[in-house]
Scaffold this motif. Structure first.
Motif, PDB file in Angstrom:
ATOM      1  N   GLN A 379       0.825  -1.199   0.000  1.00 55.49           N
ATOM      2  CA  GLN A 379       0.000   0.000   0.000  1.00 55.49           C
ATOM      3  C   GLN A 379       0.863   1.254   0.000  1.00 55.49           C
ATOM      4  O   GLN A 379       0.529   2.256  -0.634  1.00 55.49           O
ATOM      5  CB  GLN A 379      -0.930   0.012   1.209  1.00 55.49           C
ATOM      6  N   VAL A 380       1.990   1.240   0.732  1.00 54.91           N
ATOM      7  CA  VAL A 380       2.909   2.382   0.713  1.00 54.91           C
ATOM      8  C   VAL A 380       3.400   2.626  -0.708  1.00 54.91           C
ATOM      9  O   VAL A 380       3.374   3.760  -1.218  1.00 54.91           O
ATOM     10  CB  VAL A 380       4.099   2.140   1.671  1.00 54.91           C
ATOM     11  N   VAL A 381       3.870   1.563  -1.366  1.00 56.41           N
ATOM     12  CA  VAL A 381       4.360   1.694  -2.737  1.00 56.41           C
ATOM     13  C   VAL A 381       3.243   2.181  -3.655  1.00 56.41           C
ATOM     14  O   VAL A 381       3.443   3.059  -4.511  1.00 56.41           O
ATOM     15  CB  VAL A 381       4.938   0.350  -3.230  1.00 56.41           C
ATOM     16  N   SER A 382       2.052   1.632  -3.468  1.00 57.93           N
ATOM     17  CA  SER A 382       0.927   2.013  -4.316  1.00 57.93           C
ATOM     18  C   SER A 382       0.544   3.474  -4.116  1.00 57.93           C
ATOM     19  O   SER A 382       0.327   4.213  -5.085  1.00 57.93           O
ATOM     20  CB  SER A 382      -0.280   1.113  -4.014  1.00 57.93           C
ATOM     21  N   ASN A 383       0.465   3.929  -2.845  1.00 57.34           N
ATOM     22  CA  ASN A 383       0.088   5.310  -2.588  1.00 57.34           C
ATOM     23  C   ASN A 383       1.078   6.297  -3.203  1.00 57.34           C
ATOM     24  O   ASN A 383       0.692   7.311  -3.791  1.00 57.34           O
ATOM     25  CB  ASN A 383      -0.020   5.556  -1.080  1.00 57.34           C
ATOM     26  N   LEU A 384       2.374   6.001  -3.074  1.00 51.92           N
ATOM     27  CA  LEU A 384       3.377   6.910  -3.626  1.00 51.92           C
ATOM     28  C   LEU A 384       3.383   6.855  -5.149  1.00 51.92           C
ATOM     29  O   LEU A 384       3.629   7.870  -5.817  1.00 51.92           O
ATOM     30  CB  LEU A 384       4.753   6.555  -3.064  1.00 51.92           C
ATOM     31  N   THR A 385       3.101   5.690  -5.725  1.00 54.44           N
ATOM     32  CA  THR A 385       3.022   5.573  -7.183  1.00 54.44           C
ATOM     33  C   THR A 385       1.821   6.342  -7.717  1.00 54.44           C
ATOM     34  O   THR A 385       1.924   7.099  -8.698  1.00 54.44           O
ATOM     35  CB  THR A 385       2.929   4.099  -7.591  1.00 54.44           C
ATOM     36  N   ILE A 386       0.682   6.174  -7.072  1.00 50.98           N
ATOM     37  CA  ILE A 386      -0.531   6.873  -7.511  1.00 50.98           C
ATOM     38  C   ILE A 386      -0.379   8.380  -7.330  1.00 50.98           C
ATOM     39  O   ILE A 386      -0.818   9.185  -8.170  1.00 50.98           O
ATOM     40  CB  ILE A 386      -1.746   6.344  -6.736  1.00 50.98           C
ATOM     41  N   ASN A 387       0.283   8.778  -6.245  1.00 51.99           N
ATOM     42  CA  ASN A 387       0.511  10.215  -6.025  1.00 51.99           C
ATOM     43  C   ASN A 387       1.342  10.805  -7.161  1.00 51.99           C
ATOM     44  O   ASN A 387       1.052  11.901  -7.657  1.00 51.99           O
ATOM     45  CB  ASN A 387       1.223  10.411  -4.686  1.00 51.99           C
ATOM     46  N   ALA A 388       2.372  10.079  -7.586  1.00 56.45           N
ATOM     47  CA  ALA A 388       3.200  10.546  -8.704  1.00 56.45           C
ATOM     48  C   ALA A 388       2.402  10.568 -10.003  1.00 56.45           C
ATOM     49  O   ALA A 388       2.514  11.511 -10.804  1.00 56.45           O
ATOM     50  CB  ALA A 388       4.429   9.645  -8.842  1.00 56.45           C
ATOM     51  N   LYS A 389       1.583   9.541 -10.213  1.00 59.04           N
ATOM     52  CA  LYS A 389       0.774   9.484 -11.430  1.00 59.04           C
ATOM     53  C   LYS A 389      -0.188  10.669 -11.514  1.00 59.04           C
ATOM     54  O   LYS A 389      -0.344  11.302 -12.567  1.00 59.04           O
ATOM     55  CB  LYS A 389      -0.013   8.168 -11.452  1.00 59.04           C
ATOM     56  N   GLU A 390      -0.819  11.014 -10.385  1.00 61.44           N
ATOM     57  CA  GLU A 390      -1.765  12.142 -10.374  1.00 61.44           C
ATOM     58  C   GLU A 390      -1.060  13.486 -10.521  1.00 61.44           C
ATOM     59  O   GLU A 390      -1.668  14.464 -10.954  1.00 61.44           O
ATOM     60  CB  GLU A 390      -2.580  12.109  -9.079  1.00 61.44           C
ATOM     61  N   ALA A 391       0.232  13.546 -10.157  1.00 54.51           N
ATOM     62  CA  ALA A 391       0.997  14.784 -10.333  1.00 54.51           C
ATOM     63  C   ALA A 391       1.406  14.995 -11.780  1.00 54.51           C
ATOM     64  O   ALA A 391       1.869  16.084 -12.143  1.00 54.51           O
ATOM     65  CB  ALA A 391       2.233  14.765  -9.440  1.00 54.51           C
ATOM     66  N   MET A 392       1.259  13.951 -12.613  1.00 55.63           N
ATOM     67  CA  MET A 392       1.625  14.039 -14.040  1.00 55.63           C
ATOM     68  C   MET A 392       0.456  13.595 -14.899  1.00 55.63           C
ATOM     69  O   MET A 392       0.520  12.548 -15.571  1.00 55.63           O
ATOM     70  CB  MET A 392       2.862  13.167 -14.308  1.00 55.63           C
ATOM     71  N   PRO A 393      -0.653  14.349 -14.886  1.00 60.31           N
ATOM     72  CA  PRO A 393      -1.835  13.899 -15.644  1.00 60.31           C
ATOM     73  C   PRO A 393      -1.589  13.800 -17.147  1.00 60.31           C
ATOM     74  O   PRO A 393      -2.252  13.030 -17.840  1.00 60.31           O
ATOM     75  CB  PRO A 393      -2.878  14.981 -15.320  1.00 60.31           C
ATOM     76  N   GLY A 394      -0.634  14.567 -17.636  1.00 64.09           N
ATOM     77  CA  GLY A 394      -0.335  14.504 -19.065  1.00 64.09           C
ATOM     78  C   GLY A 394       0.742  13.505 -19.419  1.00 64.09           C
ATOM     79  O   GLY A 394       1.158  13.412 -20.573  1.00 64.09           O
ATOM     80  N   GLY A 395       1.208  12.757 -18.431  1.00 65.87           N
ATOM     81  CA  GLY A 395       2.261  11.780 -18.674  1.00 65.87           C
ATOM     82  C   GLY A 395       3.601  12.267 -18.165  1.00 65.87           C
ATOM     83  O   GLY A 395       3.783  13.439 -17.828  1.00 65.87           O
ATOM     84  N   GLY A 396       4.551  11.355 -18.098  1.00 69.21           N
ATOM     85  CA  GLY A 396       5.872  11.701 -17.593  1.00 69.21           C
ATOM     86  C   GLY A 396       6.616  10.456 -17.162  1.00 69.21           C
ATOM     87  O   GLY A 396       6.275   9.334 -17.561  1.00 69.21           O
ATOM     88  N   ASN A 397       7.626  10.655 -16.332  1.00 68.72           N
ATOM     89  CA  ASN A 397       8.470   9.550 -15.893  1.00 68.72           C
ATOM     90  C   ASN A 397       8.482   9.464 -14.376  1.00 68.72           C
ATOM     91  O   ASN A 397       8.609  10.473 -13.684  1.00 68.72           O
ATOM     92  CB  ASN A 397       9.908   9.753 -16.393  1.00 68.72           C
ATOM     93  N   LEU A 398       8.347   8.249 -13.885  1.00 67.88           N
ATOM     94  CA  LEU A 398       8.476   7.972 -12.460  1.00 67.88           C
ATOM     95  C   LEU A 398       9.714   7.113 -12.265  1.00 67.88           C
ATOM     96  O   LEU A 398       9.808   6.004 -12.812  1.00 67.88           O
ATOM     97  CB  LEU A 398       7.240   7.255 -11.921  1.00 67.88           C
ATOM     98  N   HIS A 399      10.661   7.631 -11.479  1.00 68.78           N
ATOM     99  CA  HIS A 399      11.899   6.909 -11.211  1.00 68.78           C
ATOM    100  C   HIS A 399      11.825   6.320  -9.805  1.00 68.78           C
ATOM    101  O   HIS A 399      11.702   7.054  -8.826  1.00 68.78           O
ATOM    102  CB  HIS A 399      13.097   7.852 -11.328  1.00 68.78           C
ATOM    103  N   VAL A 400      11.905   4.998  -9.710  1.00 72.26           N
ATOM    104  CA  VAL A 400      11.865   4.302  -8.422  1.00 72.26           C
ATOM    105  C   VAL A 400      13.208   3.593  -8.237  1.00 72.26           C
ATOM    106  O   VAL A 400      13.621   2.774  -9.083  1.00 72.26           O
ATOM    107  CB  VAL A 400      10.713   3.282  -8.360  1.00 72.26           C
ATOM    108  N   ARG A 401      13.877   3.916  -7.148  1.00 72.22           N
ATOM    109  CA  ARG A 401      15.202   3.341  -6.890  1.00 72.22           C
ATOM    110  C   ARG A 401      15.228   2.784  -5.471  1.00 72.22           C
ATOM    111  O   ARG A 401      14.725   3.421  -4.534  1.00 72.22           O
ATOM    112  CB  ARG A 401      16.278   4.415  -7.051  1.00 72.22           C
ATOM    113  N   ALA A 402      15.791   1.608  -5.287  1.00 75.36           N
ATOM    114  CA  ALA A 402      15.925   0.992  -3.966  1.00 75.36           C
ATOM    115  C   ALA A 402      17.373   0.575  -3.764  1.00 75.36           C
ATOM    116  O   ALA A 402      17.989  -0.032  -4.651  1.00 75.36           O
ATOM    117  CB  ALA A 402      15.002  -0.218  -3.838  1.00 75.36           C
TER     118      ALA A 402
END
Length: 648
Positions: A379-402
């Motif tokens: 759920q943590v990963v999902s919430n942060l992913t969805i938050n990034a997706k909503e911040a880029m309604p026109g599309g973009g790149n999400l970089h996830v690094r561990a």
């Protein structure tokens, strides 16, 4: 003869003088009359001297005619004094009246002084009261005091008093409010103006106070909540006046709305818990049957791909129920050693599927496992992913690094040291305004037009409950970076805690034995019994705790002891897992009992050993989870029987 006349004349003369003295005293000792009194006394003395000379031996004979004239003079003097008696009485009355008037005037002046002092004191008190009223009303926090004259017909609106609070409440000066009261009431929204008008009419009919909560639109563009409380009264000239107070209740109304949201969420939590429990029971049957069907099919069977896809869909459904429970309850994490790489890959791919956002996932090969609740971590990963997706309604790149980390150096706030897995989510969205960054994890706070402001708050709560830390850094129009630090699983680097270090096999052998399964759902009993057989165990199933106790006791009497008991935690209308476990352990302290529940957030699943259980199964469980939990519990029993302790 002459001597007798002289004596009588002397007596009369002194009588006239004495009477004159008395009258003069009565009249208040008139100054001019004192001369007359003096003359009469002198004349009397003169007569007395003459009388004394005549009476002396050898005195000469008196003059009869002269004495007669003297007698006549004395008589005339006495008569004159008697005639002035009325004048003297009048003078006495005038004197008395004058004294009374003087006394009255003195009393009047004294009374006037008292009245003047009292009036001055009253005026001073009134002035002090007015100053106190103005001081209090001008400094009333979030409020203002006012008085309105509505005229004889009640249709006018003219402020006769308004406190300085009008500037804070309506962004107007006192002078502007006096000049045009409609600038105050014009800020009340139209619907609420009708409400106030209705309340005022009712208050006039009953001549009683009224109160109304309204919304006002400020000149600066903001909207605030206000409370009007006012009471009508009639003046002697027939005018209707309103004495009232206006208060800013925006914060109170916001707090009430938040309490209502909390109550709603609590109700949702109750419903969600029941729904998730029932749904997880159903998923257990679906999972079990899909896995069993896959095992029964040859590797090249055409249905195998469909079953694999269905299995993945069920995995996503399981994550959704876990998120629902965490959203509604915030529950206790059920800690297990989790490979975070799989959680990140699967969750990011699932949440960005079909969106214009591209995921760039970089996971270190040597990434440490973490001790976490797999569902809550997803759920943590999902919430942060969805938050990034909503911040880029026109599309973009999400970089996830561990990557692995030994501290939180470089992050805002206090530094934390330890073994962490550091996960970074970096988007290229609109960013977060600087004033909002400090509040981004507050419940119900959001910078989006849509959303409830709970996603990041729940994320923060989950991370902190896992002993981790989360940070945010954002630049408007550039993007936002969320950094999560999760404690690494200690067992991964501490061999002394492993089973092998204690003399037990590092990998538990495949389970075998006789298992008693208690669950109130037929679909779970049917699927789980087949799954148990697949692991190499034999299974008996019962529907409630009371029946499980009877079956276990009967097996002990017959010498057919169960190797493991799996108990459903919650049984509708019957004895659940905790109560059943207590009775079983009382009868057989060596019983090996596993708890199972669809309530993934239950505290029993967070720490099964504290309640006497050898392990826990979160429904819906899969075959590999069932097999691993059984093997672990059986190995723990064998090691304990050999006098060793095993860390779970």
């Amino acid at each position: 003869m002459g001597l007798a006349i002289l004596a009588l004349s002397t007596l009369i003369q002194f009588s006239a003088a004495g009477l004159a003295v008395v009258l003069n005293r009565k009249a208040g000792r008139v100054g001019a009359f004192r001369v007359v009194v003096g003359a009469l006394i002198l004349m009397g003395i003169r007569r007395a001297i003459a009388l004394g000379g005549a009476l002396a031996p050898g005195g000469g004979a008196s003059d009869g005619v002269g004495e007669s004239v003297g007698l006549l003079t004395s008589c005339l003097a006495l008569a004159g004094v008697c005639l002035t008696r009325g004048l003297f009485d009048h003078l006495a009355r005038l004197r008395a009246d004058s004294q009374a008037e003087a006394a009255r005037r003195q009393r009047a002046e004294a009374d006037s002084g008292i009245f003047r002092r009292k009036a001055e004191e009253a005026t001073a008190r009134l002035r002090e009261s007015e100053l106190q009223l103005r001081f209090v009303s001008d400094n009333l926090p979030g409020g203002m005091v006012y008085q309105i004259d509505s005229g004889s017909d009640g249709r006018e609106r003219r402020f006769t008093y308004v406190s300085a609070g009008v500037r804070q409440l309506h962004e107007l000066s006192v002078e502007e409010a006096y000049a045009d009261p409609l600038r105050v009431y014009g800020q009340v929204c139209e619907e609420d103006r009708r409400l106030v008008a209705e309340r005022e009419r009712a208050a006039i009919r009953a001549m009683a106070p009224f109160a109304a909560e309204v919304q006002v639109n400020l000149p600066s563009g903001g909207t605030r909540s206000r409370l009007f409380a006012s009471a009508p009264r009639r003046l002697s000239n027939g005018h209707l006046v309103w004495d009232g107070i206006e208060l800013d209740i925006t914060e109170r109304r916001t707090a009430e709305e938040e309490r209502q949201r909390i109550r709603t969420l609590e109700g949702l939590g109750t419903v969600a818990g029941g729904v998730a429990h029932d749904f997880n029971n159903l998923l257990t049957g679906v999972f079990g049957n899909i896995e069993l069907a896959k095992l029964e099919l040859p590797p090249d069977h055409p249905a195998l791909a469909s079953l694999t896809a269905a299995h993945q869909a069920m995995e996503n459904a399981r994550h959704l129920t876990t998120r629902l429970l965490t959203f509604a309850k915030g529950g206790h994490p059920v800690l297990q050693t989790v490979d975070i790489r799989r959680v990140i890959r699967d969750t990011v791919a699932f949440d960005l599927a079909g969106t214009p956002v591209a995921a760039h996932v970089d996971l270190a090969d040597d990434l440490w496992p973490v001790k976490a609740d797999a569902g809550q971590l997803a759920q943590v990963v999902s919430n942060l992913t969805i938050n990034a997706k909503e911040a880029m309604p026109g599309g973009g790149n999400l970089h996830v690094r561990a990557e692995n980390a030994h501290d939180t150096v470089g992050m805002a706030g206090p530094e934390h040291r330890g073994r962490f897995v550091k996960v970074t989510f970096r988007d290229e969205g609109v960013g977060i305004p600087p004033p909002a960054v400090e509040r981004i994890f507050e419940p119900y706070f959001t910078t989006k037009e849509t959303g409830n402001g709970l996603g990041l708050a729940i994320t923060h709560r989950i991370v902190t409950r896992h002993g981790g830390h989360i940070f945010v850094n954002s630049t408007p129009d550039v993007g936002t970076v969320f950094t999560v630090f999760l404690p690494a699983a200690e067992g991964a680097t501490e061999p002394s805690q492993s089973l092998g270090g204690l003399g037990c096999p590092e990998e538990p052998p495949r389970p075998s034995g006789h298992v008693l399964l208690m669950d109130d759902e037929e679909v779970v009993r049917a699927a789980a019994s087949r799954m148990l057989e697949q692991t190499g165990c034999t299974a008996e199933t019962v529907a409630n705790g009371r029946e499980a106790v009877r079956r276990y006791s009967a097996a002990m009497r017959d010498g057919g002891r169960f190797d493991v008991v799996i108990l459903d935690l919650t049984v509708r209308g019957g004895m659940g897992g905790k109560e059943t476990a207590r009775e079983l352990l009382a009868a057989d302290p060596g019983a090996t009992i596993i708890v199972s529940s669809g309530y993934a957030s239950d505290s029993v699943l967070a720490d099964p050993a504290a309640y006497g259980f050898a392990g826990g199964l979160v429904k819906p469980f899969q075959l590999r989870e069932l097999e691993a939990t059984l093997a672990r519990a059986m190995q723990t029993r064998r090691c304990a029987a050999a006098g060793r302790t095993v860390s779970g």
